[in-house]
Every structure is written in structure tokens, then in C-alpha cells.
Design a protein around this motif. Structure first.
Motif, PDB file in Angstrom:
ATOM      1  N   ARG A  69     -14.162  32.316  21.336  1.00 17.27           N
ATOM      2  CA  ARG A  69     -14.770  30.990  21.150  1.00 17.27           C
ATOM      3  C   ARG A  69     -14.246  30.423  19.831  1.00 17.27           C
ATOM      4  O   ARG A  69     -14.270  31.099  18.805  1.00 17.27           O
ATOM      5  N   VAL A  70     -13.737  29.192  19.880  1.00 20.66           N
ATOM      6  CA  VAL A  70     -13.218  28.551  18.679  1.00 20.66           C
ATOM      7  C   VAL A  70     -14.204  27.470  18.262  1.00 20.66           C
ATOM      8  O   VAL A  70     -14.441  26.504  18.989  1.00 20.66           O
ATOM      9  N   GLU A  71     -14.799  27.651  17.089  1.00 21.75           N
ATOM     10  CA  GLU A  71     -15.852  26.759  16.617  1.00 21.75           C
ATOM     11  C   GLU A  71     -15.298  25.743  15.630  1.00 21.75           C
ATOM     12  O   GLU A  71     -14.604  26.091  14.678  1.00 21.75           O
ATOM     13  N   GLN A  72     -15.603  24.470  15.919  1.00 22.10           N
ATOM     14  CA  GLN A  72     -15.251  23.375  15.025  1.00 22.10           C
ATOM     15  C   GLN A  72     -16.483  22.498  14.825  1.00 22.10           C
ATOM     16  O   GLN A  72     -17.520  22.689  15.486  1.00 22.10           O
ATOM     17  N   ALA A  73     -16.349  21.530  13.937  1.00 20.52           N
ATOM     18  CA  ALA A  73     -17.501  20.664  13.652  1.00 20.52           C
ATOM     19  C   ALA A  73     -17.956  19.907  14.893  1.00 20.52           C
ATOM     20  O   ALA A  73     -19.149  19.630  15.070  1.00 20.52           O
ATOM     21  N   LYS A  74     -17.026  19.571  15.777  1.00 17.27           N
ATOM     22  CA  LYS A  74     -17.366  18.774  16.959  1.00 17.27           C
ATOM     23  C   LYS A  74     -17.841  19.620  18.142  1.00 17.27           C
ATOM     24  O   LYS A  74     -18.173  19.083  19.193  1.00 17.27           O
ATOM     25  N   GLY A  75     -17.845  20.940  17.991  1.00 23.86           N
ATOM     26  CA  GLY A  75     -18.311  21.793  19.075  1.00 23.86           C
ATOM     27  C   GLY A  75     -17.563  23.107  19.121  1.00 23.86           C
ATOM     28  O   GLY A  75     -16.741  23.414  18.244  1.00 23.86           O
ATOM     29  N   ALA A  76     -17.867  23.900  20.123  1.00 27.90           N
ATOM     30  CA  ALA A  76     -17.226  25.193  20.312  1.00 27.90           C
ATOM     31  C   ALA A  76     -16.439  25.179  21.612  1.00 27.90           C
ATOM     32  O   ALA A  76     -16.909  24.648  22.629  1.00 27.90           O
ATOM     33  N   TRP A  77     -15.253  25.747  21.584  1.00 29.25           N
ATOM     34  CA  TRP A  77     -14.360  25.720  22.735  1.00 29.25           C
ATOM     35  C   TRP A  77     -14.077  27.140  23.205  1.00 29.25           C
ATOM     36  O   TRP A  77     -13.503  27.935  22.479  1.00 29.25           O
ATOM     37  N   PRO A  78     -14.476  27.481  24.441  1.00 35.02           N
ATOM     38  CA  PRO A  78     -14.116  28.786  24.989  1.00 35.02           C
ATOM     39  C   PRO A  78     -12.641  28.804  25.400  1.00 35.02           C
ATOM     40  O   PRO A  78     -12.153  27.870  26.039  1.00 35.02           O
ATOM     41  N   VAL A  79     -11.954  29.865  25.015  1.00 31.52           N
ATOM     42  CA  VAL A  79     -10.520  29.989  25.280  1.00 31.52           C
ATOM     43  C   VAL A  79     -10.254  31.326  25.962  1.00 31.52           C
ATOM     44  O   VAL A  79     -10.858  32.344  25.609  1.00 31.52           O
ATOM     45  N   THR A  80      -9.348  31.321  26.927  1.00 34.86           N
ATOM     46  CA  THR A  80      -8.900  32.552  27.582  1.00 34.86           C
ATOM     47  C   THR A  80      -7.382  32.586  27.598  1.00 34.86           C
ATOM     48  O   THR A  80      -6.744  31.651  28.085  1.00 34.86           O
ATOM     49  N   LEU A  81      -6.809  33.633  27.016  1.00 37.65           N
ATOM     50  CA  LEU A  81      -5.381  33.895  27.132  1.00 37.65           C
ATOM     51  C   LEU A  81      -5.187  34.869  28.283  1.00 37.65           C
ATOM     52  O   LEU A  81      -5.967  35.816  28.433  1.00 37.65           O
ATOM     53  N   THR A  82      -4.183  34.664  29.094  1.00 36.17           N
ATOM     54  CA  THR A  82      -3.957  35.539  30.249  1.00 36.17           C
ATOM     55  C   THR A  82      -2.558  36.132  30.216  1.00 36.17           C
ATOM     56  O   THR A  82      -1.586  35.472  29.823  1.00 36.17           O
ATOM     57  N   LEU A  83      -2.472  37.393  30.623  1.00 37.50           N
ATOM     58  CA  LEU A  83      -1.217  38.125  30.684  1.00 37.50           C
ATOM     59  C   LEU A  83      -1.321  39.088  31.861  1.00 37.50           C
ATOM     60  O   LEU A  83      -2.327  39.785  32.004  1.00 37.50           O
ATOM     61  N   PRO A  84      -0.317  39.156  32.747  1.00 36.93           N
ATOM     62  CA  PRO A  84      -0.409  40.053  33.903  1.00 36.93           C
ATOM     63  C   PRO A  84      -0.584  41.510  33.489  1.00 36.93           C
ATOM     64  O   PRO A  84       0.017  41.967  32.506  1.00 36.93           O
ATOM     65  N   VAL A  85      -1.414  42.230  34.235  1.00 36.68           N
ATOM     66  CA  VAL A  85      -1.576  43.666  33.994  1.00 36.68           C
ATOM     67  C   VAL A  85      -0.510  44.413  34.791  1.00 36.68           C
ATOM     68  O   VAL A  85       0.034  43.908  35.777  1.00 36.68           O
ATOM     69  N   PHE A  86      -0.185  45.631  34.344  1.00 36.04           N
ATOM     70  CA  PHE A  86       0.706  46.482  35.112  1.00 36.04           C
ATOM     71  C   PHE A  86      -0.060  47.045  36.307  1.00 36.04           C
ATOM     72  O   PHE A  86      -1.259  47.338  36.221  1.00 36.04           O
ATOM     73  N   THR A  87       0.619  47.227  37.411  1.00 41.00           N
ATOM     74  CA  THR A  87       0.009  47.873  38.565  1.00 41.00           C
ATOM     75  C   THR A  87      -0.164  49.366  38.279  1.00 41.00           C
ATOM     76  O   THR A  87       0.414  49.916  37.324  1.00 41.00           O
ATOM     77  N   ASP A  88      -0.946  50.037  39.119  1.00 41.88           N
ATOM     78  CA  ASP A  88      -1.123  51.484  38.950  1.00 41.88           C
ATOM     79  C   ASP A  88       0.214  52.206  39.041  1.00 41.88           C
ATOM     80  O   ASP A  88       0.474  53.153  38.281  1.00 41.88           O
ATOM     81  N   ASP A  89       1.079  51.782  39.957  1.00 40.20           N
ATOM     82  CA  ASP A  89       2.395  52.417  40.095  1.00 40.20           C
ATOM     83  C   ASP A  89       3.249  52.191  38.850  1.00 40.20           C
ATOM     84  O   ASP A  89       3.970  53.097  38.398  1.00 40.20           O
ATOM     85  N   GLN A  90       3.189  50.975  38.308  1.00 44.33           N
ATOM     86  CA  GLN A  90       3.941  50.694  37.085  1.00 44.33           C
ATOM     87  C   GLN A  90       3.447  51.547  35.925  1.00 44.33           C
ATOM     88  O   GLN A  90       4.237  52.078  35.149  1.00 44.33           O
ATOM     89  N   TRP A  91       2.131  51.679  35.808  1.00 45.53           N
ATOM     90  CA  TRP A  91       1.572  52.502  34.740  1.00 45.53           C
ATOM     91  C   TRP A  91       1.981  53.960  34.911  1.00 45.53           C
ATOM     92  O   TRP A  91       2.334  54.642  33.938  1.00 45.53           O
ATOM     93  N   ALA A  92       1.917  54.457  36.139  1.00 43.96           N
ATOM     94  CA  ALA A  92       2.310  55.845  36.380  1.00 43.96           C
ATOM     95  C   ALA A  92       3.767  56.069  35.978  1.00 43.96           C
ATOM     96  O   ALA A  92       4.115  57.091  35.369  1.00 43.96           O
ATOM     97  N   HIS A  93       4.624  55.097  36.317  1.00 48.04           N
ATOM     98  CA  HIS A  93       6.041  55.187  35.963  1.00 48.04           C
ATOM     99  C   HIS A  93       6.216  55.151  34.444  1.00 48.04           C
ATOM    100  O   HIS A  93       6.947  55.971  33.864  1.00 48.04           O
TER     101      HIS A  93
END
Length: 271
Positions: A69-93
Motif C-alpha cells: 500500500r502506497v500512502e500519500q496525502a490524497k489517499g492510499a493506493w494498493p499496488v500489486t507487482l506480478t511475475l510468473p512463477v516457475f512450474t513444478d517441473d521447472q523447479w525440479a529441473h
């Protein structure tokens, strides 16, 4: 536990975020700045100022998302950064490649993130840091940039969090620290380690001992500061039994290591 079920709240971001000054912070920000026109640089300095002034609150990292949450004088803004996760097979590799590096495994199991872990994952065609087109952000403000100034602030706050806990980077890719260490331990114990391409043995009889093993100068002039190890077999036990060994075999090996350490210390003490 499924990777999607885990989340990590970073150590308090209530204090103003410092400038991204050390390796993990620098690498995250350098990645952000190098992703091209998708990330207009004009917003980054404003986001950095917000992060430095403590505007980013409640930073939470879970697989595929950084939320704050980014808080400023005019209010608070919820932010989400997204990045793909590795699959189970990718993690195993990827884990097989990590487990194949003894130094990496020892560092990770001791709770330290190796600086070149991304290079090792790269051999498995994976990247812990974002690649072009993978990273995006969401915010309810009117700025149509990606990231907006609030998203940029969260990027800087996350970069600061990486300094306290670099494992957050892998948590973002889908594995918490606890899951990573458990699976890394299992990968070493099942013996499924990758072959090292091009590695061939050299018979001891063919080693050029007359040329390769020599020293220049007086070795006694080299200052030494030996210290008696408190638990010389600790790292061996942490790594678990080597491939092909039972637990009992590993304990016998640990006993040999302890005896060798005690003998070496006795020699050093003149015993």
C-alpha cells in the motif's frame, strides 16, 4: 504445502527505505531500469522518493505477487507487482542444478543466498530476476504507465527488502525458503544430480607433479590465524548423506571428519 499457499511479509517497511545500495537491491533496480520503454524512467525517481520517505506500507510477497500500500496525502493506493512463477517441473529441473553445486547447497542450507544463484539457474534455462515481458504492475490510480509512480515505489521497497532477505526473490518465483531448502535436501539425497558436460577425469599418474605442485617464496612467511572448529562435521550433516550412502555411512564419515579435525588441531598446537 502448495507453493501458491505460502506468503511472506517482509521485515517491517515502516521505516523509510534506503537507497538501493547493495547487490540484491542494485540487481533488482538494474533489471527494472533495463526492461526498456515499458518502464518510463521519469516515474522511477518519483517512486524512489516515495519509498525513501516511508510511503510504502504492508509489503507482502507471495508466489507471483508483491503487494503493498502506497500512502500519500490524497489517499492510499494498493499496488500489486506480478511475475510468473516457475512450474513444478521447472523447479525440479532448477533444483537439480543447484544441488549439483556443493558450495551453493551448503550456503543455501546455512540460510545464505549465493550471489551467483541466478547464473546456476540460468544453466537450467531459468531466471530468478525478471526477463523482458514478465514483470507488470497493477494500481488503481489514473496513471496509465507500467509501473505508475506507486508501482515504482513498491519496486524500490521490494529491492530494499531483498537486502534483508534475498530468499524473497525465489519466493516470488514460487518457492518459500522452507520449501526450497526441503526440496534441495531431497534433491541431493535422491542422487538425481546433473552431469557436468565435458568433465573428464585425469589419472593421478599423469599429473605433472614436478611442474604443477610447487610454491614460490617462503610459505612460513604467510600469516595464519587458525581457529578450532566448534563442529567440523556440521556442514556434512546439513547436506545429508552423499549419493549412494546410507545415514549410517554418513555418520561414520562425519566421525572421520571430526577425528581428522581434532588431529589437525593437535598438530597445529604442537601436540
Amino acid at each position: 504445502m502448495s507453493p501458491a499457499a505460502s506468503s511472506t511479509r517482509s521485515d517491517s517497511r515502516q521505516q523509510p527505505a534506503a537507497a538501493a545500495a547493495t547487490s540484491w537491491s542494485r540487481r533488482w533496480i538494474r533489471t527494472l531500469e533495463s526492461l526498456g520503454a515499458t518502464y518510463p524512467n521519469t516515474r522511477l525517481p518519483r517512486g524512489r522518493s516515495l519509498a525513501r520517505n516511508g510511503a510504502v506500507q504492508g509489503l507482502v510477497v507471495r508466489p507471483g505477487e508483491v503487494m503493498a500500500r502506497v500512502e500519500q496525502a490524497k489517499g492510499a493506493w494498493p499496488v500489486t507487482l506480478t511475475l510468473p512463477v516457475f512450474t513444478d517441473d521447472q523447479w525440479a529441473h532448477g533444483l537439480r542444478f543447484l544441488a549439483g553445486q556443493l558450495q551453493h547447497t551448503a550456503s543455501l542450507l546455512e540460510g545464505r543466498m549465493p550471489e551467483n544463484v541466478d547464473e546456476t539457474l540460468g544453466r537450467a534455462e531459468l531466471a530468478a530476476f525478471p526477463r523482458r515481458g514478465e514483470l507488470s504492475s497493477r494500481c488503481d490510480c489514473r496513471d496509465t504507465g507500467d509501473p505508475c509512480v506507486h508501482g515504482a515505489a513498491v519496486h524500490y521497497a521490494f529491492a530494499e527488502a531483498l537486502e534483508d532477505n534475498p530468499f524473497l526473490l525465489l519466493a516470488l518465483r514460487g518457492r518459500s525458503r522452507e520449501e526450497l531448502l526441503a526440496q534441495l535436501h531431497a534433491a541431493r539425497n535422491d542422487g538425481a544430480l546433473p552431469e557436468r558436460a565435458g568433465r573428464t577425469g585425469v589419472p593421478a599418474a599423469e599429473l605433472p607433479s614436478g611442474e604443477a605442485f610447487f610454491a614460490v617464496g617462503d610459505l612460513t612467511a604467510v600469516p595464519l590465524h587458525p581457529q578450532r572448529p566448534t563442529d567440523p562435521a556440521a556442514r556434512l550433516r546439513r547436506l545429508g548423506p552423499p549419493p549412494g550412502c546410507t545415514v549410517a555411512d554418513a555418520e561414520r564419515l562425519a566421525a572421520v571428519v571430526e577425528s581428522a579435525a581434532a588431529w589437525a588441531w593437535g598438530l597445529e598446537q604442537g601436540g
